[in-house]
Design an enzyme around this catalytic site. Structure first.
Site, PDB file in Angstrom:
ATOM      1  N   GLU A   1       0.998  -0.918   0.080  1.00 26.32           N
ATOM      2  CA  GLU A   1       0.055   0.083   0.183  1.00 26.32           C
ATOM      3  C   GLU A   1       0.823   1.417   0.058  1.00 26.32           C
ATOM      4  O   GLU A   1       0.324   2.488  -0.564  1.00 26.32           O
ATOM      5  CB  GLU A   1      -0.873  -0.023   1.290  1.00 26.32           C
ATOM      6  CG  GLU A   1      -2.305  -0.972   1.101  1.00 26.32           C
ATOM      7  CD  GLU A   1      -1.765  -2.452   1.633  1.00 26.32           C
ATOM      8  OE1 GLU A   1      -0.580  -2.535   1.828  1.00 26.32           O
ATOM      9  OE2 GLU A   1      -2.770  -3.025   1.736  1.00 26.32           O
TER      10      GLU A   1
ATOM     11  N   PHE B   1     -11.698  -7.663  13.145  1.00 32.69           N
ATOM     12  CA  PHE B   1     -10.472  -7.817  12.330  1.00 32.69           C
ATOM     13  C   PHE B   1     -10.232  -7.133  11.267  1.00 32.69           C
ATOM     14  O   PHE B   1     -11.281  -6.555  10.818  1.00 32.69           O
ATOM     15  CB  PHE B   1     -10.915  -9.342  11.649  1.00 32.69           C
ATOM     16  CG  PHE B   1      -9.880  -9.966  10.688  1.00 32.69           C
ATOM     17  CD1 PHE B   1      -8.654 -10.062  11.303  1.00 32.69           C
ATOM     18  CD2 PHE B   1     -10.034 -10.005   9.307  1.00 32.69           C
ATOM     19  CE1 PHE B   1      -7.747 -10.618  10.329  1.00 32.69           C
ATOM     20  CE2 PHE B   1      -9.135 -10.397   8.611  1.00 32.69           C
ATOM     21  CZ  PHE B   1      -8.013 -10.536   8.925  1.00 32.69           C
ATOM     22  N   GLN B   2      -9.227  -6.707  11.229  1.00 35.26           N
ATOM     23  CA  GLN B   2      -8.670  -5.664  10.452  1.00 35.26           C
ATOM     24  C   GLN B   2      -9.304  -4.381  10.386  1.00 35.26           C
ATOM     25  O   GLN B   2      -9.610  -3.615   9.631  1.00 35.26           O
ATOM     26  CB  GLN B   2      -8.825  -6.063   8.751  1.00 35.26           C
ATOM     27  CG  GLN B   2      -7.793  -7.106   8.716  1.00 35.26           C
ATOM     28  CD  GLN B   2      -7.297  -7.425   7.049  1.00 35.26           C
ATOM     29  OE1 GLN B   2      -8.170  -7.187   6.237  1.00 35.26           O
ATOM     30  NE2 GLN B   2      -6.293  -7.974   6.817  1.00 35.26           N
TER      31      GLN B   2
ATOM     32  N   LYS C   1     -17.311  -0.937   5.046  1.00 37.37           N
ATOM     33  CA  LYS C   1     -17.662  -1.884   3.848  1.00 37.37           C
ATOM     34  C   LYS C   1     -19.273  -2.192   3.500  1.00 37.37           C
ATOM     35  O   LYS C   1     -19.721  -2.384   2.376  1.00 37.37           O
ATOM     36  CB  LYS C   1     -17.404  -3.156   4.500  1.00 37.37           C
ATOM     37  CG  LYS C   1     -17.101  -4.423   3.674  1.00 37.37           C
ATOM     38  CD  LYS C   1     -16.920  -5.712   4.566  1.00 37.37           C
ATOM     39  CE  LYS C   1     -16.922  -6.863   3.632  1.00 37.37           C
ATOM     40  NZ  LYS C   1     -16.471  -7.993   4.008  1.00 37.37           N
TER      41      LYS C   1
ATOM     42  N   MET D   1      24.190   9.586   4.247  1.00 34.06           N
ATOM     43  CA  MET D   1      23.860  10.723   5.004  1.00 34.06           C
ATOM     44  C   MET D   1      24.166  10.476   6.555  1.00 34.06           C
ATOM     45  O   MET D   1      24.739  11.229   7.406  1.00 34.06           O
ATOM     46  CB  MET D   1      22.423  11.393   4.936  1.00 34.06           C
ATOM     47  CG  MET D   1      22.373  12.794   5.397  1.00 34.06           C
ATOM     48  SD  MET D   1      23.470  13.924   4.632  1.00 34.06           S
ATOM     49  CE  MET D   1      22.484  14.572   3.164  1.00 34.06           C
TER      50      MET D   1
END
Lengths: 165, 566
Positions: free
Chosen positions: B49, B111-112, B161, B476
């Site tokens: 993502e 969940f999620q 959803k 760096m």
């Protein structure tokens, strides 16, 4: 320096999250915040007491808050002739022996007793912060069990509402 | 006509003229992905993502259009966070659409489930949680409007959803009604008159251009101001490209790794006009010591930027598309010309600085100079490529050494400094500009942070050229450890078994390697001519510093110049 801002916001979900999120992200020093509905159904008014170093920091607070999409208007009512109030509820220890002393104190402050039982009573006081601070100090001698304060709200004197300032 | 929520989303995207979406599917967005399938809407599947959001960002930076990405609930959304913050810091228009768990499951640690609106509140211009399908068209309209108007920025829409599966008689609203949001365009023209007054009084002016010029696409107007007045120009990292690097008035980048001339000019000027800049700490160093002799003027669309970091004596609030043409007009009207500063010997002085201490390297002869790699690519692409970088030494060398010609041609994570930004951003840029050369300069550290997107690159046949500036250290970090931490190189070596050529080849990207200086030109030429994506692994010496450098808290005229030739 301390300032009072009247912040008018759209009454939409998440608006308080956006405001408090901004305050914490920008590390603004907020002393009090009080929110509630207004004369317009879809508008919430949030009174914010802010402590800043100087006018530049205040300008930052106002400009950053103004950028929030749901913020409609911010009025700085610090220098406007205004009425400022806070509501406090204080639960104090009170027995038979000292209850009448306590009632005297409450009367002097023009507070109200809103609940009494054998061991405690609850005092209600509205006024400026300093007055509430003073009452709390006196009540300390009796034994304060609990204090709840709303944070300051403010309204200008005269006919002009904050939304038109 | 009754339509599924998921289809409503697609219809809204069409109405907003979105031509491609970057994303990754998952449980909460399955119905949305089903609608993508049925409508054949263009979508690029990234491999993470974070890749999707950076690709949408690269797309937006290269074109000025709004980038769009999709992710599922929970980890899908949280994986977007770095990319959203990157876009927010650099004011990039982006709409991120995430799925959320079903309405009845919100708040139950389902969940999620993650409160992505809560998480992204400090890093979005605005965000929405949609729980009712009736709100969806309006929210979509508002989100795009907010993302691209005023000072652009990312907007997140978290859609439950259930909303995707619900149905609605779809009508796309024609206007938005946002009581608290004004997208400012024209400001107060009196403010520009005051700028003219200040210009008339000034003897040593400097114009400081920033990302706002690139974002607003006003590089033409900006060039006109420079042509008319001959005022020396300095640029922030984000402002590079809007004034061609080889214009004589251009002194280069200012700040921590700015050029000698740009930093000296900042410290000596009596008028500094900031145009679309934030006065970031990497530019100003200690603000108390920044441009101490100057009257400071600040042009910006965002009133909150003025006096945030540096106190401005004058401000011009409004869109640069409004203020810069007006400034040009008034400059002509008041005949403010090059002669003024020539008389004060200012122009000669800054040119002297430029000649006296050009950018140079501290490397002994023998190894490949990283700056040479960039100069060579600059020469081969004639400064016409879209240049993308990751973050670190290679980013600063690119900013210093590539000769930019056009606005929106330099895509880099300036504000947030996100390693791993480069590869997906290059993908986003190449997809929307297929005819352009897109070159990514990255490091051996940064490329690993999103190297899974090599697969996206190859599978979409995008001809991005990746130059890995491989010095086998986190350059760096290494430089700071060398300069400020007694050469204690704590965990900044990447020396190991990784073979970037094989890594590229494993995912279908051609791999080349440069180990000796004499191979450099031919391999770079070959790579740029090859069709399809190529990764070039350029082996560099470990210890080269980015110079000049202003130590943290130092003054801009106290640069570490060691190693600079001349």
């Amino acid at each position: 320096m301390k300032y009072i801002l009247a912040v008018l916001v759209e009454n939409r979900p998440g608006v308080l999250t956006h405001i408090s999120g901004l305050i914490s992200r920008r590390a603004f020093n907020i002393e009090s915040i009080a929110a509630g509905p207004t004369e317009e159904v879809d508008t919430t008014r949030i009174t914010i007491g802010v402590e800043v170093e100087d006018e530049f920091e205040l300008e930052q607070v106002v400009n950053q808050l103004s950028k929030l999409v749901n913020v409609i208007k911010i009025a700085n009512i610090t220098y406007v002739d205004s009425i400022q109030r806070e509501l406090a509820l204080i639960k104090v220890r009170a027995n038979k022996a000292n209850r009448s002393d306590l009632v005297d104190v409450v009367e002097i402050f023009r507070a109200k007793i809103v609940d009494v039982n054998r061991e405690t009573l609850v005092v209600e006081l509205s006024g400026e912060e300093s007055k509430i601070d003073a009452l709390c100090e006196v009540l300390t001698d009796f034994g304060i069990l609990e204090i709840v304060r709303t944070g300051r709200i403010a309204i200008s004197r005269g006919p002009v509402p904050a939304k038109d300032m | 006509m009754k339509m599924l929520g998921a289809e409503v989303v697609i219809e809204c995207l069409k109405a907003e003229e979105v031509d491609i979406v970057f994303g990754y599917p998952g449980g909460a967005v399955l119905t949305l992905y089903d609608a993508l399938f049925k409508t054949d809407f263009p979508h690029i599947l990234t491999r993470h993502e974070q890749g999707a959001v950076h690709a949408a960002d690269g797309y937006a930076r290269a074109t000025g259009k709004t980038g769009v990405c999709f992710a599922t609930s929970g980890p899908g959304g949280t994986n977007l966070v770095t990319g959203i913050a990157t876009a927010y810091m650099d004011s990039i228009p982006l709409v991120a659409i995430t799925g959320q768990v079903g309405v009845s499951l919100i708040g139950k640690d389902s969940f999620q489930e993650a409160d992505i609106c809560g998480i992204t509140t400090p890093i979005t211009k605005h965000n929405y949680l949609v729980k009712k399908i009736q709100d969806l068209p309006c929210v979509m309209k508002e989100a795009f409007y907010i993302a691209r108007t005023g000072r652009p920025g990312p907007v997140l829409i978290d859609i439950s959803k259930d909303v995707f599966n619900d149905t609605l008689d779809f009508v796309y609203p024609e206007t938005v009604c946002l009581r608290g949001y004004r997208s400012l365009f024209a400001g107060n023209s009196n403010q520009i008159d005051l700028v003219i007054d200040a210009l008339e009084k000034a003897e040593k002016p400097v114009i400081f251009v920033g990302g706002g010029v690139n974002i607003s696409g006003t590089s033409e107007e900006m060039r006109k101001v420079i042509n008319l007045t001959g005022i020396p120009v300095i640029s922030s990292l984000m402002g590079l490209g809007c004034i061609p690097s080889d214009v004589p008035e251009h002194l280069g980048m200012v700040g921590m790794h700015g050029t000698y001339a740009a930093n000296m000019a900042t410290m000596d000027c009596d008028l500094l006009i900031g145009i679309g800049v934030r006065f970031d700490d990497r530019v100003t160093s200690l603000v108390q010591n920044f441009a101490p002799k100057a009257t400071i003027i600040h042009f910006d669309i965002d009133p909150a930027e003025v006096n945030k970091n540096v106190r401005a004596d004058l401000k011009v609030i409004g869109d640069l598309r409004w203020s810069l043409p007006l400034l040009c007009e008034k400059i002509v009207e008041h005949s403010i010309t090059k002669k003024q500063w020539a008389k004060a010997e200012w122009v000669d002085l800054v040119q002297e600085w430029k000649r006296e201490k050009p950018l140079a390297s501290s490397l002994p002869a023998g190894g490949i100079r990283p700056q040479t790699v960039i100069e060579k690519v600059s020469e081969l692409t004639q400064g016409e490529a879209i240049i993308v970088t990751d973050v670190g030494q290679h980013q600063m060398w690119t900013a210093q050494s590539y000769s930019f010609n056009t606005q929106r041609s330099f895509l880099t994570s300036g504000g947030l400094g996100t390693m791993g930004y480069g590869l997906p951003a290059a993908i986003g840029a190449q997809i929307t500009l297929p005819e352009k050369d897109v070159v990514l300069f990255t490091g051996d550290g940064s490329i690993m942070m999103n190297c899974q997107e090599l697969a996206t690159l190859a599978d979409n046949g995008l001809p991005v050229k990746i130059i890995v500036m491989n010095n086998q250290v986190l350059g760096m970090v290494n430089q700071w450890q060398r300069m400020f931490y007694g050469k204690r190189y704590s965990h900044s070596s990447t020396k190991g078994c990784t073979d970037f050529v094989k890594l590229a080849e494993a995912m279908g990207v051609a791999g080349l390697r440069v180990t000796k200086p004499e191979e450099l030109n031919s391999v770079l030429e070959k790579a740029l001519k090859m069709e399809g994506p190529v990764l070039v692994d350029v082996l560099l010496p470990e210890t080269e510093d980015v110079l000049p450098m202003v130590a943290p808290g130092g003054r801009l005229d106290q640069m570490v110049l060691r190693g600079i030739i001349g």
